[in-house]
Design a protein around this motif. Sequence first.
Motif, PDB file in Angstrom:
ATOM      1  N   LEU A   1       5.443  10.701  -8.604  1.00  0.00           N
ATOM      2  CA  LEU A   1       6.693  11.311  -8.520  1.00  0.00           C
ATOM      3  C   LEU A   1       8.075  10.918  -8.903  1.00  0.00           C
ATOM      4  O   LEU A   1       8.944  11.506  -9.079  1.00  0.00           O
ATOM      5  N   CYS A   2       7.912   9.414  -9.273  1.00  0.00           N
ATOM      6  CA  CYS A   2       9.352   9.022  -9.897  1.00  0.00           C
ATOM      7  C   CYS A   2       8.966   7.882 -10.933  1.00  0.00           C
ATOM      8  O   CYS A   2       7.532   7.496 -11.102  1.00  0.00           O
ATOM      9  N   GLU A   3       9.876   7.212 -11.411  1.00  0.00           N
ATOM     10  CA  GLU A   3       9.831   6.101 -12.352  1.00  0.00           C
ATOM     11  C   GLU A   3       9.432   5.203 -11.915  1.00  0.00           C
ATOM     12  O   GLU A   3       8.159   4.294 -12.306  1.00  0.00           O
ATOM     13  N   GLU A   4       9.873   4.609 -10.612  1.00  0.00           N
ATOM     14  CA  GLU A   4       9.517   3.223 -10.016  1.00  0.00           C
ATOM     15  C   GLU A   4       9.833   3.563  -8.535  1.00  0.00           C
ATOM     16  O   GLU A   4      10.733   4.358  -7.877  1.00  0.00           O
ATOM     17  N   CYS A   5       9.146   2.460  -7.569  1.00  0.00           N
ATOM     18  CA  CYS A   5       9.374   2.814  -6.198  1.00  0.00           C
ATOM     19  C   CYS A   5       8.898   1.483  -5.499  1.00  0.00           C
ATOM     20  O   CYS A   5       7.987   0.946  -5.867  1.00  0.00           O
ATOM     21  N   TYR A   6       9.992   1.076  -4.429  1.00  0.00           N
ATOM     22  CA  TYR A   6       9.766  -0.171  -3.956  1.00  0.00           C
ATOM     23  C   TYR A   6      10.169   0.138  -2.278  1.00  0.00           C
ATOM     24  O   TYR A   6      11.078   0.867  -2.049  1.00  0.00           O
ATOM     25  N   ALA A   7       9.240  -0.538  -1.449  1.00  0.00           N
ATOM     26  CA  ALA A   7       9.497  -0.223  -0.016  1.00  0.00           C
ATOM     27  C   ALA A   7      10.089  -1.651   0.433  1.00  0.00           C
ATOM     28  O   ALA A   7       9.343  -2.796   0.013  1.00  0.00           O
TER      29      ALA A   7
ATOM     30  N   GLU B   1       0.766  -1.177   0.046  1.00  0.00           N
ATOM     31  CA  GLU B   1       0.272  -0.055  -0.092  1.00  0.00           C
ATOM     32  C   GLU B   1       0.874   1.205  -0.111  1.00  0.00           C
ATOM     33  O   GLU B   1       0.512   2.268  -0.698  1.00  0.00           O
ATOM     34  N   ILE B   2       1.992   1.255   0.619  1.00  0.00           N
ATOM     35  CA  ILE B   2       2.984   2.280   0.416  1.00  0.00           C
ATOM     36  C   ILE B   2       3.490   2.633  -0.908  1.00  0.00           C
ATOM     37  O   ILE B   2       3.502   3.604  -1.278  1.00  0.00           O
ATOM     38  N   GLU B   3       3.740   1.622  -1.589  1.00  0.00           N
ATOM     39  CA  GLU B   3       4.228   1.516  -2.944  1.00  0.00           C
ATOM     40  C   GLU B   3       3.077   1.989  -3.733  1.00  0.00           C
ATOM     41  O   GLU B   3       3.227   2.900  -4.640  1.00  0.00           O
ATOM     42  N   ASP B   4       1.885   1.589  -3.731  1.00  0.00           N
ATOM     43  CA  ASP B   4       0.704   2.082  -4.488  1.00  0.00           C
ATOM     44  C   ASP B   4       0.605   3.566  -4.084  1.00  0.00           C
ATOM     45  O   ASP B   4       0.123   4.209  -5.267  1.00  0.00           O
ATOM     46  N   MET B   5       0.743   4.031  -3.033  1.00  0.00           N
ATOM     47  CA  MET B   5       0.574   5.523  -2.657  1.00  0.00           C
ATOM     48  C   MET B   5       1.735   6.077  -3.409  1.00  0.00           C
ATOM     49  O   MET B   5       1.235   7.309  -4.022  1.00  0.00           O
ATOM     50  N   VAL B   6       2.683   5.852  -3.501  1.00  0.00           N
ATOM     51  CA  VAL B   6       3.697   6.675  -4.538  1.00  0.00           C
ATOM     52  C   VAL B   6       3.397   6.407  -5.835  1.00  0.00           C
ATOM     53  O   VAL B   6       3.651   7.410  -6.506  1.00  0.00           O
ATOM     54  N   HIS B   7       2.943   5.312  -6.438  1.00  0.00           N
ATOM     55  CA  HIS B   7       2.669   5.210  -7.907  1.00  0.00           C
ATOM     56  C   HIS B   7       1.530   6.024  -8.036  1.00  0.00           C
ATOM     57  O   HIS B   7       1.451   6.761  -9.360  1.00  0.00           O
ATOM     58  N   GLY B   8       0.661   6.322  -7.150  1.00  0.00           N
ATOM     59  CA  GLY B   8      -0.490   7.247  -7.504  1.00  0.00           C
ATOM     60  C   GLY B   8      -0.245   8.653  -7.456  1.00  0.00           C
ATOM     61  O   GLY B   8      -0.847   9.636  -8.147  1.00  0.00           O
ATOM     62  N   ALA B   9       1.045   8.918  -6.900  1.00  0.00           N
ATOM     63  CA  ALA B   9       1.348  10.472  -6.806  1.00  0.00           C
ATOM     64  C   ALA B   9       2.322  10.558  -7.913  1.00  0.00           C
ATOM     65  O   ALA B   9       2.464  11.791  -8.096  1.00  0.00           O
TER      66      ALA B   9
END
Length: 470
Positions: free
Chosen positions: A392-398, A382-390
């Motif tokens: 702000l970057c190409e990719e993001c993983y927690a 859900e943290i990763e989905d929050m970042v995808h929704g914003a």
Amino acid sequence: MSSARYDFFDAIFAARRDQPLILHGDQTISYGQFFDRALRLLNHLVMQGARHGDRIVIGLENRPEYLELMLALALGGMTACPVDPDITVAQLNKTRQVVNAALCITSYDQLAYALDNSVPDCVAQGDLNLPFLVVFSSGTTGAPKGIVQSLGNFFAAARAFASEVGQQPGQITLHNWPMFYNAGLFNLFACPLMTGGSIAVCPRFSAKSLGGFWDDLQRYQPDYLYLSPTMAASLGKTYKFFKADLAPLQRASVISTSSILYPAIKDEVRQLLGVEIRPCFGITELGGSFTIGSRQAGPFSVGRVMPGVEAFIDQAADGELLVRSPYMALGYLGAEGHIELFDRDQPFRTGDLGHLAGDELFVSGRRKDSIKKGGELISLSEIEDMVHGADLCEECYAVGKPDLFWGETYDVFFVPRAGEHAEAVRDALIRLFNTGLPQVQRPDQVHAVDSIPRTSSGKPIKRLISYQAV
């Protein structure tokens, strides 16, 4: 000659002998031709010394002959052990040793169609319950495991799943996944085969060949297309550079598999490509995919569990998903090459977290993708989905990690877009977490990385991401 295995496949192929099974460029291979070629391949292998019960390591790129080889081994009672053709010689030798392989096929030059298309004696040995396939798990959160599946369960699971999906005779499935991957054999080979469909064999999907993907979509006009969330996200971001015709994609039934379909990616694909993705969920240990959702499935829904499969939620284990399936694999391959059999009397612990609403299953991540920080359960998905929704970057993983004070905490790793400054993106992510999360749920550190290590199917290997930051 009559045998359980021969009769099983003969019933499938004889009924559709003149119908097209394989589409490959300008080549069309009918069901009858495919079956004949598989028998000739089997006779060639027998002449090379292969015998019933042997384990055969396969390290080949996508071609129609790969699928013919799989049928040949199935008929001969031999166990296929597919591996990535790009693995190192040391990795290949280790795999050969672990599986105790009788033969290793790493070049199509090793294969030939014998003139003899008679049925060899090995076809009459054994039944459908013997090992057929060893699939090595992706190892995204731990060491890869060799999962041993029987012939009967593998194809029975494919028949059941394809029925739930709604696949019909004559429909075309685009095969653009690695053939050594479970989805490449289950969803993209066994499912259309069991329903009388056709398979358009293409190069495996990669970022370097996106133009070829759009060309293949236009050429074959598939009815079914499988995309991992990573594939779907990359298409949404790049399709405009190829001036792609979206009509073939929009008319196909697009199914997401391999990993969690984040709501942000699902929404992005809908808005950019006009495509509603159907989620599905499966586990190699349980035979393959066993849920299928509708185009209107809600966030983190993976759809309805197919008949014959039972799903349970263990609330005492943070909501871990347990599944009982008649299509369960035989077990794991042990270090000495023996099979460590599963306990078929107990439901399988998937390691995934989820909940049920009626007969609809929702999966929010792996147990290893969730942490307990000071006793509070935090879903890293859900943290990763929050970042995808914003966006702000190409990719993001927690990625979780142990912590002396909290017990567990996590770091966030991101890849900035081309031309963007990593420090500015990092500051934006920290502001997002500070305003959108309670303090206890915020990450410990936020790191920029150049790229994300992946399996051959595109899954991020989370256990390796943190090393690049270090």
